[in-house]
Structures are given as structure tokens and as C-alpha cells.
Motif scaffolding. Structure first.
Motif, PDB file in Angstrom:
ATOM      1  N   GLU A  48       2.039  -1.130  -8.834  1.00 50.15           N
ATOM      2  CA  GLU A  48       0.716  -0.718  -9.338  1.00 50.15           C
ATOM      3  C   GLU A  48       0.512   0.791  -9.181  1.00 50.15           C
ATOM      4  O   GLU A  48      -0.060   1.445 -10.054  1.00 50.15           O
ATOM      5  N   TYR A  49       1.016   1.329  -8.076  1.00 48.23           N
ATOM      6  CA  TYR A  49       0.932   2.774  -7.846  1.00 48.23           C
ATOM      7  C   TYR A  49       1.661   3.542  -8.945  1.00 48.23           C
ATOM      8  O   TYR A  49       1.131   4.505  -9.506  1.00 48.23           O
ATOM      9  N   VAL A  50       2.871   3.101  -9.284  1.00 51.65           N
ATOM     10  CA  VAL A  50       3.656   3.767 -10.331  1.00 51.65           C
ATOM     11  C   VAL A  50       2.946   3.647 -11.675  1.00 51.65           C
ATOM     12  O   VAL A  50       2.860   4.614 -12.434  1.00 51.65           O
ATOM     13  N   GLU A  51       2.413   2.475 -11.976  1.00 56.00           N
ATOM     14  CA  GLU A  51       1.695   2.279 -13.239  1.00 56.00           C
ATOM     15  C   GLU A  51       0.468   3.192 -13.327  1.00 56.00           C
ATOM     16  O   GLU A  51       0.180   3.762 -14.372  1.00 56.00           O
ATOM     17  N   ARG A  52      -0.252   3.342 -12.238  1.00 54.77           N
ATOM     18  CA  ARG A  52      -1.473   4.146 -12.255  1.00 54.77           C
ATOM     19  C   ARG A  52      -1.188   5.640 -12.265  1.00 54.77           C
ATOM     20  O   ARG A  52      -1.830   6.397 -12.977  1.00 54.77           O
TER      21      ARG A  52
ATOM     22  N   LEU B 207      -2.941  10.770   0.029  1.00 54.86           N
ATOM     23  CA  LEU B 207      -3.540   9.823  -0.899  1.00 54.86           C
ATOM     24  C   LEU B 207      -3.148   8.423  -0.470  1.00 54.86           C
ATOM     25  O   LEU B 207      -1.967   8.101  -0.386  1.00 54.86           O
ATOM     26  N   LEU B 208      -4.145   7.579  -0.162  1.00 52.28           N
ATOM     27  CA  LEU B 208      -3.881   6.186   0.185  1.00 52.28           C
ATOM     28  C   LEU B 208      -4.201   5.335  -1.025  1.00 52.28           C
ATOM     29  O   LEU B 208      -5.339   5.297  -1.484  1.00 52.28           O
ATOM     30  N   PHE B 209      -3.169   4.679  -1.551  1.00 53.19           N
ATOM     31  CA  PHE B 209      -3.332   3.807  -2.703  1.00 53.19           C
ATOM     32  C   PHE B 209      -3.303   2.372  -2.196  1.00 53.19           C
ATOM     33  O   PHE B 209      -2.327   1.956  -1.576  1.00 53.19           O
ATOM     34  N   PRO B 210      -4.348   1.574  -2.451  1.00 57.84           N
ATOM     35  CA  PRO B 210      -4.441   0.239  -1.861  1.00 57.84           C
ATOM     36  C   PRO B 210      -3.605  -0.839  -2.539  1.00 57.84           C
ATOM     37  O   PRO B 210      -3.516  -1.942  -2.034  1.00 57.84           O
ATOM     38  N   GLY B 211      -2.965  -0.558  -3.660  1.00 58.66           N
ATOM     39  CA  GLY B 211      -2.190  -1.582  -4.362  1.00 58.66           C
ATOM     40  C   GLY B 211      -0.724  -1.541  -4.023  1.00 58.66           C
ATOM     41  O   GLY B 211      -0.280  -0.788  -3.159  1.00 58.66           O
ATOM     42  N   THR B 212       0.051  -2.353  -4.731  1.00 63.27           N
ATOM     43  CA  THR B 212       1.495  -2.406  -4.524  1.00 63.27           C
ATOM     44  C   THR B 212       2.148  -1.128  -5.049  1.00 63.27           C
ATOM     45  O   THR B 212       1.518  -0.336  -5.765  1.00 63.27           O
ATOM     46  N   TYR B 213       3.426  -0.969  -4.727  1.00 63.86           N
ATOM     47  CA  TYR B 213       4.145   0.190  -5.232  1.00 63.86           C
ATOM     48  C   TYR B 213       4.229   0.159  -6.752  1.00 63.86           C
ATOM     49  O   TYR B 213       4.094   1.186  -7.413  1.00 63.86           O
TER      50      TYR B 213
ATOM     51  N   ARG C 245       0.871  -1.172   0.000  1.00 60.35           N
ATOM     52  CA  ARG C 245       0.000   0.000   0.000  1.00 60.35           C
ATOM     53  C   ARG C 245       0.905   1.217   0.000  1.00 60.35           C
ATOM     54  O   ARG C 245       1.986   1.185   0.553  1.00 60.35           O
ATOM     55  N   VAL C 246       0.433   2.294  -0.590  1.00 57.74           N
ATOM     56  CA  VAL C 246       1.238   3.517  -0.660  1.00 57.74           C
ATOM     57  C   VAL C 246       0.440   4.661  -0.061  1.00 57.74           C
ATOM     58  O   VAL C 246      -0.721   4.873  -0.416  1.00 57.74           O
TER      59      VAL C 246
END
Length: 89
Positions: free
Chosen positions: A75-79, A67-73, A57-58
Motif C-alpha cells: 500500500e505504501y508503494v502504491e500511494r 514519515l509513518l505510513f500505517p498500511g502495508t508495504y 507499517r512503514v
């Protein structure tokens, strides 16, 4: 307090830049060891390989609101299309 911690180990680790001053082999060993940790980890790191290896989570701080991103790092970079500034690997 130390005796209590040894009898009832906490399941929370708070790490601030844990890979600073580590060589590559030691950093890899740390990541491997932390993957086996069954508790919760909160860490701050600019080391991208560390973030990729452990981040599930990021929490991004710095904008008007966190901003809380529920995926992996990864996935965060991709999004979002941007990586954390810092160590390039």
C-alpha cells in the motif's frame, strides 16, 4: 538473563537486514516463520519480497521528518509511487 529470557520470552524482534546472505528457499522459510510470530517486529531490509511479505507499517527516514505510513508495504508503494532501493525481485 538468558534463563529469564527462556522463561519469559520477549515479544519483540529487532532485525537488521535479516535476509542478507540467504538463499531463496531459506529466505522463504524465514518469512513463513516470521509471519507466525505473535509479537512486534522492527526490521530494516532492502529485500522487496521480504518487505512485501511482512511489512504492515512503514517508517520512512531520510526526509526532513520521519514519515509513518500505517498500511502495508504494498500500500505504501502504491500511494507514494516509489519502492525501497535495493534487491530487485
Amino acid at each position: 538473563v538468558l534463563a529469564r529470557m527462556l522463561m519469559y520470552p520477549p515479544n519483540l524482534l529487532v532485525l537488521d537486514e535479516p535476509t542478507n546472505h540467504l538463499d531463496l528457499a531459506t529466505k522463504d522459510m524465514l518469512i513463513t516463520a516470521l509471519k507466525d510470530f505473535e509479537g512486534t517486529m522492527i526490521f530494516v531490509s532492502h529485500d522487496r519480497s521480504f518487505l512485501r511479505g511482512l511489512g504492515t507499517r512503514v517508517l520512512e527516514l531520510g526526509g526532513s521528518e520521519p514519515l509513518l505510513f500505517p498500511g502495508t508495504y504494498i500500500e505504501y508503494v502504491e500511494r507514494t509511487g516509489h519502492e525501497a532501493p535495493g534487491v530487485h525481485t
